[in-house]
Design a protein around this motif. Sequence first.
Motif, PDB file in Angstrom:
ATOM      1  N   GLU A  91       0.812  -1.222   0.000  1.00 19.09           N
ATOM      2  CA  GLU A  91       0.000   0.000   0.000  1.00 19.09           C
ATOM      3  C   GLU A  91       0.846   1.272   0.000  1.00 19.09           C
ATOM      4  O   GLU A  91       0.339   2.364  -0.232  1.00 19.09           O
ATOM      5  N   MET A  92       2.150   1.127   0.256  1.00 17.65           N
ATOM      6  CA  MET A  92       3.033   2.285   0.262  1.00 17.65           C
ATOM      7  C   MET A  92       3.476   2.619  -1.160  1.00 17.65           C
ATOM      8  O   MET A  92       3.425   1.776  -2.052  1.00 17.65           O
ATOM      9  N   THR A  93       3.894   3.842  -1.378  1.00 16.38           N
ATOM     10  CA  THR A  93       4.302   4.266  -2.711  1.00 16.38           C
ATOM     11  C   THR A  93       5.662   3.681  -3.085  1.00 16.38           C
ATOM     12  O   THR A  93       6.399   3.164  -2.238  1.00 16.38           O
ATOM     13  N   VAL A  94       5.994   3.813  -4.369  1.00 11.17           N
ATOM     14  CA  VAL A  94       7.301   3.389  -4.851  1.00 11.17           C
ATOM     15  C   VAL A  94       8.406   4.113  -4.089  1.00 11.17           C
ATOM     16  O   VAL A  94       9.370   3.494  -3.612  1.00 11.17           O
ATOM     17  N   LEU A  95       8.270   5.429  -3.941  1.00 13.33           N
ATOM     18  CA  LEU A  95       9.293   6.218  -3.245  1.00 13.33           C
ATOM     19  C   LEU A  95       9.448   5.774  -1.797  1.00 13.33           C
ATOM     20  O   LEU A  95      10.573   5.608  -1.300  1.00 13.33           O
ATOM     21  N   GLU A  96       8.340   5.573  -1.101  1.00 12.15           N
ATOM     22  CA  GLU A  96       8.398   5.154   0.309  1.00 12.15           C
ATOM     23  C   GLU A  96       9.082   3.805   0.443  1.00 12.15           C
ATOM     24  O   GLU A  96       9.877   3.573   1.370  1.00 12.15           O
ATOM     25  N   VAL A 129      13.809   2.420 -16.572  1.00 11.15           N
ATOM     26  CA  VAL A 129      12.447   2.199 -16.105  1.00 11.15           C
ATOM     27  C   VAL A 129      11.707   3.525 -15.942  1.00 11.15           C
ATOM     28  O   VAL A 129      12.229   4.459 -15.331  1.00 11.15           O
ATOM     29  N   ALA A 130      10.506   3.588 -16.482  1.00 11.02           N
ATOM     30  CA  ALA A 130       9.651   4.763 -16.292  1.00 11.02           C
ATOM     31  C   ALA A 130       8.518   4.390 -15.346  1.00 11.02           C
ATOM     32  O   ALA A 130       7.530   3.784 -15.746  1.00 11.02           O
ATOM     33  N   ILE A 131       8.682   4.715 -14.068  1.00 11.49           N
ATOM     34  CA  ILE A 131       7.702   4.372 -13.037  1.00 11.49           C
ATOM     35  C   ILE A 131       7.373   5.628 -12.248  1.00 11.49           C
ATOM     36  O   ILE A 131       8.264   6.389 -11.861  1.00 11.49           O
ATOM     37  N   LYS A 132       6.093   5.841 -11.980  1.00 11.62           N
ATOM     38  CA  LYS A 132       5.678   6.990 -11.172  1.00 11.62           C
ATOM     39  C   LYS A 132       5.991   6.709  -9.705  1.00 11.62           C
ATOM     40  O   LYS A 132       5.555   5.694  -9.143  1.00 11.62           O
ATOM     41  N   LEU A 133       6.718   7.614  -9.082  1.00 16.28           N
ATOM     42  CA  LEU A 133       7.184   7.394  -7.712  1.00 16.28           C
ATOM     43  C   LEU A 133       6.062   7.447  -6.689  1.00 16.28           C
ATOM     44  O   LEU A 133       6.201   6.915  -5.577  1.00 16.28           O
ATOM     45  N   ASP A 134       4.929   8.061  -7.030  1.00 14.30           N
ATOM     46  CA  ASP A 134       3.850   8.230  -6.061  1.00 14.30           C
ATOM     47  C   ASP A 134       2.773   7.150  -6.149  1.00 14.30           C
ATOM     48  O   ASP A 134       1.819   7.165  -5.378  1.00 14.30           O
ATOM     49  N   GLN A 135       2.918   6.189  -7.062  1.00 12.77           N
ATOM     50  CA  GLN A 135       1.893   5.158  -7.158  1.00 12.77           C
ATOM     51  C   GLN A 135       2.166   4.025  -6.175  1.00 12.77           C
ATOM     52  O   GLN A 135       3.327   3.712  -5.857  1.00 12.77           O
ATOM     53  N   PRO A 136       1.111   3.394  -5.638  1.00 14.48           N
ATOM     54  CA  PRO A 136       1.310   2.263  -4.725  1.00 14.48           C
ATOM     55  C   PRO A 136       2.075   1.139  -5.428  1.00 14.48           C
ATOM     56  O   PRO A 136       1.818   0.849  -6.597  1.00 14.48           O
ATOM     57  N   ILE A 137       2.983   0.529  -4.716  1.00  9.88           N
ATOM     58  CA  ILE A 137       3.847  -0.455  -5.365  1.00  9.88           C
ATOM     59  C   ILE A 137       3.077  -1.710  -5.772  1.00  9.88           C
ATOM     60  O   ILE A 137       3.463  -2.416  -6.714  1.00  9.88           O
ATOM     61  N   VAL A 142       5.071  -7.609 -11.543  1.00  8.31           N
ATOM     62  CA  VAL A 142       6.135  -8.285 -10.796  1.00  8.31           C
ATOM     63  C   VAL A 142       7.503  -7.840 -11.309  1.00  8.31           C
ATOM     64  O   VAL A 142       8.436  -7.603 -10.537  1.00  8.31           O
ATOM     65  N   GLY A 143       7.618  -7.682 -12.626  1.00  7.29           N
ATOM     66  CA  GLY A 143       8.892  -7.277 -13.205  1.00  7.29           C
ATOM     67  C   GLY A 143       9.324  -5.899 -12.746  1.00  7.29           C
ATOM     68  O   GLY A 143      10.497  -5.678 -12.408  1.00  7.29           O
ATOM     69  N   ASN A 144       8.389  -4.944 -12.722  1.00  4.87           N
ATOM     70  CA  ASN A 144       8.735  -3.590 -12.271  1.00  4.87           C
ATOM     71  C   ASN A 144       9.051  -3.553 -10.775  1.00  4.87           C
ATOM     72  O   ASN A 144       9.922  -2.791 -10.332  1.00  4.87           O
ATOM     73  N   GLN A 145       8.363  -4.381  -9.996  1.00  5.01           N
ATOM     74  CA  GLN A 145       8.699  -4.471  -8.573  1.00  5.01           C
ATOM     75  C   GLN A 145      10.121  -5.007  -8.391  1.00  5.01           C
ATOM     76  O   GLN A 145      10.862  -4.573  -7.506  1.00  5.01           O
ATOM     77  N   GLN A 146      10.508  -5.963  -9.247  1.00 13.03           N
ATOM     78  CA  GLN A 146      11.860  -6.517  -9.184  1.00 13.03           C
ATOM     79  C   GLN A 146      12.895  -5.444  -9.517  1.00 13.03           C
ATOM     80  O   GLN A 146      13.946  -5.345  -8.871  1.00 13.03           O
ATOM     81  N   LEU A 147      12.600  -4.615 -10.510  1.00  6.62           N
ATOM     82  CA  LEU A 147      13.531  -3.544 -10.877  1.00  6.62           C
ATOM     83  C   LEU A 147      13.698  -2.532  -9.747  1.00  6.62           C
ATOM     84  O   LEU A 147      14.790  -1.984  -9.548  1.00  6.62           O
TER      85      LEU A 147
END
Length: 500
Positions: A91-96, A129-137, A142-147
Amino acid sequence: MKIEMTGITKAFGQNKVLKGVNFDILPGEIHALMGENGAGKSTLMNILTGIIAQDEGLIKVDDQIVNYPNAMVAEQAGISFIHQEMNNYGEMTVLENMFINREITNRFGINDTQTMRKQAQLYLEKLGVAIKLDQPINTLSVGNQQLIEIAKSLMTDAQIIIMDEPTAALSEKEIQNLFKIVKELQKGNVSFVYISHRMEEIMMLCDRVTVMRDGISVSTNNIKEININKIVKDMVGRELTDFYPKRTPKFGDVFLEVRNFSSTGLFNNINFKVHAGEIMAFSGLMGAGRTEIMRSIFGIDSFDSGQIYLHNKHIINKTPADAISNGIGFITENRKDEGLILEDSISNNIDLPSLDGFTKRGILDTKIIDIFVDKLIKRLHIKAMSSQDTVSSLSGGNQQKVVVAKWIGAGSKVLILDEPTRGVDVGAKHDIYELMNELTDRGVAIIMISSDLPEVIGMSDTITVIYEGQVSGTLTTKETTQEEIMTLATGGASNESIKK
């Protein structure tokens, strides 16, 4: 940084996982650590990084004896471990998630969000990787979580980075970006322990390889002085003559047909047919929509329009229970969260979809269940002390075998396999491939999603390629190449797909 591990032993109760392992890491080398699932690779690295303690043996870092009390101390000393199973807070963001327990603060002790954002963006860009830092992880693949896990490790400025199956969920482009970064860091004298079951990667990337089997370090060799056949023989204790078992398919009638299947923003106008006895591979880049299509067919996610036919009969799978009752099984890519009940027993996980078949007058026949479960454990070579062990106590590869056993035992007539050999060793892959052949010989229709192109060609009869949520072509496996598949997967046209 130089590391020497000598005579390392570890037992969990009566189960001796490590029996005197020797392993060393030289400054600036990429050292592959290989072995079948349950051989003890992850346990050895958990000991090195202080997650668990060895029973016997010595660890030396730059000729000094060390025993790290926990992973944080090991990381502070310059050793980072990227685990195969991700430890994200959904539930936490990518940045967190990237800065948890390592927050950057200003002189007033307040989190410096701006600096953290810049640093996170820098390392994600390095990985392409182009991922929004504020979106919930938990909204990411699965691949982007691994990155993100890899980026977190790179941010620590570690001298030794342990990677456990880092490319299992990545696309070919992402893998190449990762390898480029690894090579750049190696020039700066950073060392890597590279745990993988992908032989091509090991031969291309690594300098040395140590093979473990049944808790013992069997061999250590320079990559230039060894070949794949020797590595496989050291891993499994025997030679595997045919990595992909030969297929002699006998197609029956069309078993599953999907017509005009669409879900806004995910996939559009999907049409395909799978025959009894056929293995159809779904190929394409990560995020192309392969998994989303199968989740909707199985009733996990909804769809907007289209029809599913089983034996020419229109069916509606509003829930996975509907799909199971219609004879469809689904081995999901995310085994940890969707495929298993980790704290339950191996037995209960395997027999869960099959319980109705073991019930007489409302009473479960436990003796028959035990026989059924033990047969599947032996057939898939699941390494456990007992069928009553919790699934969480197993290695990642053995957890995957439990998922496979569950759906094979359920007697599904259509079996959807999403990355079925991700994180599975070479011997277990061979077992799964042979089981797939056995199932199709019995008339089961199999859909296999795989990002491993040699696996796609080696184990399928037909290939449906997905590009940006649409079918870009359907190929006959015997008549195609990896290049043709990649052309379709990246939006190009194939001569065969045009003809069809």
